[in-house]
Design a protein around this motif. Structure first.
Motif, PDB file in Angstrom:
ATOM      1  N   LEU A  89       0.828  -1.199   0.000  1.00 30.64           N
ATOM      2  CA  LEU A  89       0.000   0.000   0.000  1.00 30.64           C
ATOM      3  C   LEU A  89       0.864   1.251   0.000  1.00 30.64           C
ATOM      4  O   LEU A  89       1.860   1.319   0.731  1.00 30.64           O
ATOM      5  CB  LEU A  89      -0.894   0.045   1.245  1.00 30.64           C
ATOM      6  CG  LEU A  89      -2.063  -0.928   1.273  1.00 30.64           C
ATOM      7  CD1 LEU A  89      -1.607  -2.305   1.700  1.00 30.64           C
ATOM      8  CD2 LEU A  89      -3.121  -0.420   2.223  1.00 30.64           C
ATOM      9  N   LEU A  90       0.460   2.216  -0.810  1.00 31.12           N
ATOM     10  CA  LEU A  90       1.062   3.542  -0.794  1.00 31.12           C
ATOM     11  C   LEU A  90       0.120   4.433   0.002  1.00 31.12           C
ATOM     12  O   LEU A  90      -1.020   4.654  -0.398  1.00 31.12           O
ATOM     13  CB  LEU A  90       1.236   4.085  -2.215  1.00 31.12           C
ATOM     14  CG  LEU A  90       1.731   5.522  -2.333  1.00 31.12           C
ATOM     15  CD1 LEU A  90       3.118   5.686  -1.716  1.00 31.12           C
ATOM     16  CD2 LEU A  90       1.728   5.971  -3.792  1.00 31.12           C
ATOM     17  N   LEU A  91       0.598   4.887   1.148  1.00 32.66           N
ATOM     18  CA  LEU A  91      -0.213   5.694   2.052  1.00 32.66           C
ATOM     19  C   LEU A  91       0.216   7.150   2.015  1.00 32.66           C
ATOM     20  O   LEU A  91       1.334   7.471   1.626  1.00 32.66           O
ATOM     21  CB  LEU A  91      -0.094   5.154   3.483  1.00 32.66           C
ATOM     22  CG  LEU A  91      -0.428   3.681   3.684  1.00 32.66           C
ATOM     23  CD1 LEU A  91      -0.208   3.285   5.137  1.00 32.66           C
ATOM     24  CD2 LEU A  91      -1.836   3.368   3.236  1.00 32.66           C
ATOM     25  N   ASN A  92      -0.676   7.993   2.461  1.00 32.51           N
ATOM     26  CA  ASN A  92      -0.430   9.427   2.557  1.00 32.51           C
ATOM     27  C   ASN A  92      -0.644   9.834   4.019  1.00 32.51           C
ATOM     28  O   ASN A  92      -1.711  10.314   4.375  1.00 32.51           O
ATOM     29  CB  ASN A  92      -1.395  10.165   1.620  1.00 32.51           C
ATOM     30  CG  ASN A  92      -1.152  11.637   1.582  1.00 32.51           C
ATOM     31  OD1 ASN A  92      -0.096  12.110   1.958  1.00 32.51           O
ATOM     32  ND2 ASN A  92      -2.144  12.381   1.127  1.00 32.51           N
ATOM     33  N   ALA A 127      -4.748   3.003   6.520  1.00 33.21           N
ATOM     34  CA  ALA A 127      -5.194   2.463   5.229  1.00 33.21           C
ATOM     35  C   ALA A 127      -6.244   3.351   4.581  1.00 33.21           C
ATOM     36  O   ALA A 127      -6.350   3.410   3.362  1.00 33.21           O
ATOM     37  CB  ALA A 127      -5.714   1.044   5.393  1.00 33.21           C
ATOM     38  N   GLU A 128      -7.011   4.084   5.388  1.00 37.52           N
ATOM     39  CA  GLU A 128      -8.022   4.976   4.803  1.00 37.52           C
ATOM     40  C   GLU A 128      -7.376   6.140   4.059  1.00 37.52           C
ATOM     41  O   GLU A 128      -8.019   6.817   3.278  1.00 37.52           O
ATOM     42  CB  GLU A 128      -8.997   5.492   5.873  1.00 37.52           C
ATOM     43  CG  GLU A 128      -8.378   6.379   6.925  1.00 37.52           C
ATOM     44  CD  GLU A 128      -7.806   5.623   8.125  1.00 37.52           C
ATOM     45  OE1 GLU A 128      -7.385   6.282   9.080  1.00 37.52           O
ATOM     46  OE2 GLU A 128      -7.780   4.385   8.111  1.00 37.52           O
ATOM     47  N   ASN A 129      -6.087   6.375   4.298  1.00 38.34           N
ATOM     48  CA  ASN A 129      -5.348   7.422   3.582  1.00 38.34           C
ATOM     49  C   ASN A 129      -4.551   6.834   2.419  1.00 38.34           C
ATOM     50  O   ASN A 129      -3.568   7.403   1.992  1.00 38.34           O
ATOM     51  CB  ASN A 129      -4.396   8.151   4.537  1.00 38.34           C
ATOM     52  CG  ASN A 129      -5.146   8.896   5.622  1.00 38.34           C
ATOM     53  OD1 ASN A 129      -6.238   9.384   5.398  1.00 38.34           O
ATOM     54  ND2 ASN A 129      -4.577   8.941   6.804  1.00 38.34           N
ATOM     55  N   GLY A 130      -4.991   5.693   1.925  1.00 38.39           N
ATOM     56  CA  GLY A 130      -4.267   5.020   0.860  1.00 38.39           C
ATOM     57  C   GLY A 130      -4.425   5.704  -0.484  1.00 38.39           C
ATOM     58  O   GLY A 130      -5.514   6.151  -0.846  1.00 38.39           O
ATOM     59  N   LEU A 131      -3.331   5.783  -1.209  1.00 38.39           N
ATOM     60  CA  LEU A 131      -3.332   6.359  -2.552  1.00 38.39           C
ATOM     61  C   LEU A 131      -3.383   5.265  -3.615  1.00 38.39           C
ATOM     62  O   LEU A 131      -3.894   5.496  -4.713  1.00 38.39           O
ATOM     63  CB  LEU A 131      -2.078   7.211  -2.767  1.00 38.39           C
ATOM     64  CG  LEU A 131      -1.924   8.417  -1.853  1.00 38.39           C
ATOM     65  CD1 LEU A 131      -0.564   9.061  -2.069  1.00 38.39           C
ATOM     66  CD2 LEU A 131      -3.042   9.411  -2.104  1.00 38.39           C
TER      67      LEU A 131
END
Length: 137
Positions: A89-92, A127-131
């Protein structure tokens, strides 16, 4: 267990061998330390993959496109739906920040934690900030 699930489990097992390794920005060698890209790189290599690394990135960066190119070039495919074991996962986590993690399952991730200064297993609260999300085909 499906073929994709086995590959995901292999990636998680590879990442788990680095738990406790110290955090080192731009780190690519577990003896010296790893950052999130180093963890992904070493984990993919441990299962026989040849990852493509981004170059010239900074701790703060507003353009995530380089991660998309490297993931594809490393043999990962973009995915959707429920998070599965081995998903990358790519997160922000904050403005101008990008962070890569390996999902152990839908609730836990293995990642390079800059604040704790080591590779850790933690609940996947971001995970809710996943890009984006990729997995091994």
């Amino acid at each position: 267990m499906s073929y994709n699930e086995r590959r995901g489990s292999q990636l998680v097992a590879a990442a788990a061998q680095f738990l406790g390794v110290r955090f080192q920005l731009f780190g690519r060698d577990p003896v010296q330390g790893l950052d999130c890209i180093g963890l992904i790189t070493c984990s993919l290599r441990a299962i026989g993959r040849d990852p493509v690394l981004p170059s010239g990135y900074r701790l703060r960066n507003s353009d995530p496109s380089r991660w998309f190119k490297c993931a594809t070039a490393s043999g990962l495919v973009i995915c959707a739906g429920p998070i599965e074991s081995g998903d990358v996962l790519l997160l922000n986590p904050g403005p101008g920040q990008h962070h890569l993690v390996i999902a152990e399952n839908a609730d836990l991730a293995i990642h390079a934690h800059a604040g704790l200064r080591r590779i850790v297993r933690q609940p996947m609260a971001l995970a809710e900030n996943g890009l984006a999300r990729w997995r091994l085909p």
